[in-house]
Design a protein around this motif. Structure first.
Motif, short mmCIF file in Angstrom:
data_model
loop_
_atom_site.label_atom_id
_atom_site.label_comp_id
_atom_site.label_asym_id
_atom_site.label_seq_id
_atom_site.Cartn_x
_atom_site.Cartn_y
_atom_site.Cartn_z
N UNK A 1 0.94 -1.22 -0.09
CA UNK A 1 -0.02 0.03 -0.17
C UNK A 1 1.01 1.31 0.03
N UNK A 2 2.02 1.08 0.67
CA UNK A 2 3.03 2.38 0.79
C UNK A 2 4.33 1.94 0.46
N UNK A 3 4.82 2.53 -0.32
CA UNK A 3 6.38 2.14 -0.61
C UNK A 3 7.28 3.12 -0.89
N UNK A 4 8.25 3.18 0.32
CA UNK A 4 9.49 4.19 0.23
C UNK A 4 9.15 5.60 0.51
N UNK A 5 8.25 5.80 1.27
CA UNK A 5 7.74 7.03 1.75
C UNK A 5 8.62 7.86 2.78
#
Length: 262
Positions: free
Chosen positions: A17-21
């Motif tokens: 869902x979230x990648x590398x934030x």
């Protein structure tokens, strides 16, 4: 207290869902997360108040990895107003707001003078001073929202995490809330769908799209017509508010662009 999110990855239900934030809020700064539905805003915020555990990356509070803190230590530093809000509390408004004092109490300890003072001030701040004895379950959606915000204020945190706090609020209470947050100057991470409210309130904006941060900076730096077209799929003119001088976004409601890819 500053907050830094480094290389955050979150996945659940077999989906990343979230990648590398990477994003941050400096001490005393209001940092907004904006983006289309499903862009990962709520997921990022849930890691800050420990509702979700990241699969990689870390959240730092004043340089301290959140994972090294106990739940009690976290609760004394971070207060959250999530989107998932209980509506079946068979408690009074005062009792719900008093729950914000729990991190400071020993087991089975009663309410002391400081607890009562902080709860009274929090209720007054959100306009519910005269509603202490009402049942939470009998409140309107907007009143529940304000009661839960009072609970977060009563917690007296270093960091506020607010996920769409203007939902269910009428325009007057939206204005009151934004003024209150601006005046309090706590370190704040807040997600908002209303980009004009975000531009008026936030010192810094992080724009998320498909689980990644695609722009960060001041509202004037990031809320450009090109970005609004690319990320949100709308034609918009960016100008100045005639009353406040804040950034003002005027949308073309008659000719929307095709939905952004991805």
């Amino acid at each position: 207290m500053n907050v830094a999110i480094e290389d955050l990855h979150v996945g659940y239900a077999g989906r990343n869902v979230v990648a590398g934030v990477h994003l941050m809020a400096a001490s005393g700064e209001i940092a907004g997360l904006v983006g289309p539905n499903g862009s990962g805003k709520s997921t990022v915020l849930r890691t800050v108040y420990r509702h979700l555990r990241p699969t990689a990356g870390r959240v730092l509070l004043a340089g301290t990895d959140l994972r090294t803190l106990t739940p009690g230590q976290t609760a004394r530093q971070v207060a959250a107003l999530p989107q998932e809000r209980g509506s079946d509390f068979e408690l009074t408004v005062r009792e719900v707001v008093m729950m914000g004092r729990t991190p400071y109490k020993r087991a089975f300890a009663g309410d002391d003078h400081e607890d009562r003072e902080r709860v009274a001030h929090a209720l007054a701040a959100v306009g519910l001073a005269g509603h202490q004895a009402r049942r939470f379950s009998a409140l309107s959606g907007g009143e529940r929202q304000r009661a839960l915000l009072a609970r977060a204020f009563a917690q007296d945190p270093e960091v506020l995490v607010l996920d769409e706090p203007t939902n269910h609020l009428d325009i007057r209470h939206q204005v009151d809330l934004l003024t209150l947050l601006r005046d309090r100057r706590r370190t704040t991470l807040i997600s908002l769908h209303d980009l004009n409210a975000a531009a008026a309130l936030c010192d810094r904006l992080h724009v998320l799209h498909d689980g990644r941060v695609v722009a960060s900076g001041t509202p004037r730096e990031v809320l450009t017509p090109d970005l609004l077209a690319e990320v949100f799929g709308v034609r918009a003119a960016v100008t100045e508010h005639p009353l406040t001088g804040d950034l003002l976004i005027a949308y073309d409601h008659r000719a929307p662009l095709p939905a952004p890819c991805g």
